[in-house]
Design an enzyme around this catalytic site. Structure first.
Site, short mmCIF file in Angstrom:
data_model
loop_
_atom_site.label_atom_id
_atom_site.label_comp_id
_atom_site.label_asym_id
_atom_site.label_seq_id
_atom_site.Cartn_x
_atom_site.Cartn_y
_atom_site.Cartn_z
N ARG A 86 10.73 -11.75 -11.59
CA ARG A 86 12.04 -12.18 -12.08
C ARG A 86 13.21 -11.58 -11.31
NH1 ARG A 86 8.79 -13.22 -15.71
NH2 ARG A 86 7.94 -11.25 -15.04
N LYS A 102 5.49 2.44 7.92
CA LYS A 102 5.40 3.26 9.14
C LYS A 102 6.10 4.60 8.95
CE LYS A 102 5.78 -0.84 12.10
NZ LYS A 102 6.68 -1.52 13.03
N ARG A 117 14.76 -2.42 -4.94
CA ARG A 117 13.87 -1.85 -5.98
C ARG A 117 12.95 -0.87 -5.30
NH1 ARG A 117 10.51 -5.08 -10.48
NH2 ARG A 117 12.60 -5.02 -11.38
N HIS A 128 17.53 0.35 -14.72
CA HIS A 128 17.41 -1.03 -14.26
C HIS A 128 18.68 -1.77 -14.70
CE1 HIS A 128 15.87 -4.82 -13.13
NE2 HIS A 128 14.68 -4.80 -13.69
#
Ligand code: NCD
Length: 306
Positions: free
Chosen positions: A51, A80, A101, A129
């Protein structure tokens, strides 16, 4: 330049403006269809998402802009060993705004300190969030008509659930908010939220273990999934995962106008038989997430549409 790390980065007045803009977008989408032409959104997702990432991308596309990005750490140079600070300096050359995120708490904040474009925290570990909170506030305001005078039941994994942490921070700024925190003992809200946020601000709250005991007094029931990926051991997860299952029988204890919210994804905590109940708001909530992210992109890019 403004970033978004926590819902508190906006004042109540700024939030009100943003939610009103989201409402206008919902009702007049054509007016905004070209607002971000020529602008690019980068989605840098080091952790799984459906979402949040896709609603950000849909939001930018609805505004006439374009999107680029990666959807897992494995497909970026993080694999890496590149730092988020270096990555964002490079992304700043390619895009106008970035949603990030990350499984580590604070990673988007570190990125924002080295960025020359606005960075949006799209979820950092078990911490915050904020764009889910904007979605939740728009949903509540649209479906209940207010953000004050509400009894809100937060149910499930209140320890690791970042959506709950951000929502508590945001809602305590409105008058007459009361929380019923419904969780097993091991998944109670962290003490820094109980003591430094709720108690310190004299916010009435109650902690209970049984959903049935809380149901009848709630205006909103906010269900959450047990956050498997943040558990240290799988046995604990297995023991906790089906602690709450909202079904028709439990819904019969609730007010006629209570709404059920869930940031999604759901696992078992809401039985599919509840989906047809008019009080089930979780799929509408996902739709509100697009409007509010459109409003957020316009606000952070300082684009005015007359
Ligand atoms: C939430 C998250 O990522 O914290 N999902 C979402 O963004 N809608 C909730 C969850 O994963 O349980």
């Amino acid at each position: 330049m403004q970033h978004l790390m926590s819902p508190l980065d906006f004042s109540v007045e700024e939030l009100d403006k943003l939610l009103t803009l989201a409402n206008d977008i919902e009702h007049n989408p054509q007016k905004y269809a070209h607002a971000c032409e020529g602008k690019k959104l980068a989605t840098c997702f080091y952790e799984a998402s459906t979402r949040t990432r896709l609603s950000f991308e849909a939001a930018m596309l609805n505004l006439g802009g374009s999107v680029l990005g990666f959807s897992s750490a494995d497909s970026s140079s993080a694999s890496k060993g590149e730092s988020v600070s270096d990555t964002i300096r490079v992304i700043s050359c390619y895009a106008d705004i970035c949603a990030m995120r990350h499984p580590k708490e604070g990673a988007p904040l570190v990125a924002s300190q080295r960025s020359s474009i606005p960075v949006i925290n799209a979820g950092d570990g078990g911490h915050q969030h904020p764009t889910q909170t904007l979605t939740d506030l728009l949903t509540i305001r649209s479906l209940k008509g207010r953000l004050d005078n509400l009894t809100i039941g937060l149910c499930g994994d209140l320890k690791f659930g970042r959506t709950v942490h951000s929502l508590i921070h945001a809602l305590i700024r409105y008058p007459h908010i009361r929380f019923v925190l419904i969780s097993p003992e091991e998944l109670r809200v962290p003490s820094y939220i109980r003591e430094d946020v709720l108690e310190k601000n004299y916010i009435p709250f109650q902690e209970v273990e049984r959903l049935e005991d809380a149901m009848s007094e709630l205006d909103i029931l906010y269900m959450t999934r047990v956050q498997r990926e943040r558990f240290f051991n799988e046995d604990d997860y297995v023991r906790m995962k089906d602690f709450y299952i909202l079904n028709r029988k439990k819904m019969s204890l609730a007010k006629e106008d209570m709404i059920v919210m869930h940031p999604l994804p759901r696992v078992n905590e809401i039985s599919v038989e509840v989906d047809d109940d008019p009080r089930a708001a979780y799929f509408k909530q996902a739709q509100y997430g697009v409007y509010v992210r459109m409003a957020l992109i316009l606000t952070l890019l300082e684009v005015n549409v007359c």
